[in-house]
Design an enzyme around this catalytic site. Structure first.
Site, mmCIF file in Angstrom:
data_model
loop_
_atom_site.group_PDB
_atom_site.id
_atom_site.type_symbol
_atom_site.label_atom_id
_atom_site.label_comp_id
_atom_site.label_asym_id
_atom_site.label_seq_id
_atom_site.Cartn_x
_atom_site.Cartn_y
_atom_site.Cartn_z
ATOM 1 N N GLU A 249 0.587 -1.152 0.350
ATOM 2 C CA GLU A 249 -0.010 0.589 0.078
ATOM 3 C C GLU A 249 0.853 1.380 0.132
ATOM 4 O OE1 GLU A 249 -2.111 1.219 -0.627
ATOM 5 O OE2 GLU A 249 -3.793 1.105 0.573
ATOM 6 N N ASP A 250 0.043 2.284 -0.598
ATOM 7 C CA ASP A 250 0.932 3.702 -0.215
ATOM 8 C C ASP A 250 1.212 4.184 0.766
ATOM 9 O OD1 ASP A 250 -1.654 3.843 -0.783
ATOM 10 O OD2 ASP A 250 -1.173 5.539 -2.511
ATOM 11 N N ASP B 66 -4.369 5.773 5.863
ATOM 12 C CA ASP B 66 -4.593 6.988 6.878
ATOM 13 C C ASP B 66 -5.640 6.642 8.119
ATOM 14 O OD1 ASP B 66 -6.009 9.431 7.225
ATOM 15 O OD2 ASP B 66 -6.846 9.201 4.998
ATOM 16 N N PHE C 130 -1.842 15.857 4.274
ATOM 17 C CA PHE C 130 -2.457 15.648 3.286
ATOM 18 C C PHE C 130 -0.539 15.778 2.576
ATOM 19 C CE2 PHE C 130 -3.030 15.230 -1.279
ATOM 20 C CZ PHE C 130 -3.820 14.626 -1.471
ATOM 21 N N ARG D 126 1.544 12.686 -8.974
ATOM 22 C CA ARG D 126 1.629 11.500 -8.778
ATOM 23 C C ARG D 126 3.736 11.018 -9.537
ATOM 24 N NH1 ARG D 126 -1.820 7.796 -7.280
ATOM 25 N NH2 ARG D 126 -4.447 8.512 -8.344
HETATM 26 P P1 5GP Z 1 -7.959 5.058 4.298
HETATM 27 O O1 5GP Z 1 -8.493 3.591 3.644
HETATM 28 O O2 5GP Z 1 -6.636 4.272 5.411
HETATM 29 O O3 5GP Z 1 -7.991 6.640 4.758
HETATM 30 O O4 5GP Z 1 -6.982 6.070 2.869
HETATM 31 C C1 5GP Z 1 -6.475 4.740 1.963
HETATM 32 C C2 5GP Z 1 -5.984 5.754 0.737
HETATM 33 O O5 5GP Z 1 -6.532 6.893 1.154
HETATM 34 C C3 5GP Z 1 -4.589 5.268 0.625
HETATM 35 O O6 5GP Z 1 -4.356 4.195 -0.130
HETATM 36 C C4 5GP Z 1 -4.724 6.593 -0.646
HETATM 37 O O7 5GP Z 1 -5.214 6.158 -1.849
HETATM 38 C C5 5GP Z 1 -5.611 8.047 0.269
HETATM 39 N N1 5GP Z 1 -4.520 9.080 0.976
HETATM 40 C C6 5GP Z 1 -5.175 8.597 2.194
HETATM 41 N N2 5GP Z 1 -4.124 10.020 2.698
HETATM 42 C C7 5GP Z 1 -3.352 10.398 1.816
HETATM 43 C C8 5GP Z 1 -2.819 11.687 1.789
HETATM 44 O O8 5GP Z 1 -2.398 12.100 2.968
HETATM 45 N N3 5GP Z 1 -2.859 11.251 0.236
HETATM 46 C C9 5GP Z 1 -2.982 10.784 -0.343
HETATM 47 N N4 5GP Z 1 -2.486 11.510 -2.028
HETATM 48 N N5 5GP Z 1 -3.660 10.402 -0.996
HETATM 49 C C10 5GP Z 1 -4.075 9.369 0.584
HETATM 50 MG MG MG Z 2 -3.657 3.750 -2.131
#
Ligand code: 5GP
Ligand code: MG
Length: 176
Positions: free
Chosen positions: A99-100, A103, A152, A165
């Protein structure tokens, strides 16, 4: 640096990211103990991290790419994730999810049961970034590149409204 309509400042340089990935790769390799991982990279955000991490690993492995589509308001969590692109059987395989960023944790919390249903031998989670303060569901990665504040970020595969990206460094939203 301005991306679309917001100002960002550099947070992690490409050199810092490369150094961390190299030590993550060492750590992963040392823990493998003969296991041949099947990596599942979650697109789009993880594409650069996946390419760099896998080239830093000197091992035999498989890699697949998936995209997650989420639909709002149909379950208790508010999200149902469907997996696009996992044609390969992961039955009895040691799956390593890439995963990147984690959050709220909702994406992975929805994705993991779907993977579990396909009966892999094991599941390991690798995330380049984690925002511990943002967590809404209790999910943690086995390997994390960097813990970052609840702000963010963009670059190194991650986008702001489709942009950024391709940036080599990681940028964070500038306040005020
Ligand atoms: P979660 O489901 O854990 O809240 O979020 C996961 C996804 O939200 C990540 O895979 C990513 O695509 C997006 N995301 C969450 N935080 C960020 C951020 O700070 N920047 C960006 N570009 N994407 C984020
Ligand atoms: Mg993602």
């Amino acid at each position: 640096m301005i991306i679309k309509d917001k100002e960002f400042e550099i947070y992690l340089s490409k050199e810092e990211i490369a150094e961390r990935i190299s030590s993550l790769a060492n750590e992963i390799e040392n823990n493998l103990d003969g296991i041949k991982p099947t990596f599942i990279s979650i697109l789009n955000g993880s594409y650069i991290f996946t390419a760099d991490l896998l080239r830093a690993l000197d091992i035999e492995c498989e890699v697949s790419f998936v995209k997650l589509a989420s639909y709002k308001g149909t379950s208790s969590t508010g999200n149902v994730i469907s997996i696009i692109g996992l044609e390969q059987s992961i039955h009895n395989k040691d799956v390593f999810i890439i995963e990147d960023i984690i959050d709220t944790g909702v994406t992975l919390a929805n994705f993991i049961p779907d993977i579990q249903q396909r009966n892999p031998k094991s599941i390991t989670i690798i995330s380049l970034l984690s925002k511990p303060e943002a967590r809404k569901v209790p999910i943690e990665a086995n390997y994390v590149g960097f813990e970052i504040p609840n702000k963010f970020v963009v670059g190194y595969g991650l986008d702001y409204d489709g942009l950024g990206r391709n940036l080599s460094d990681l940028y964070i939203l500038k306040e005020g």
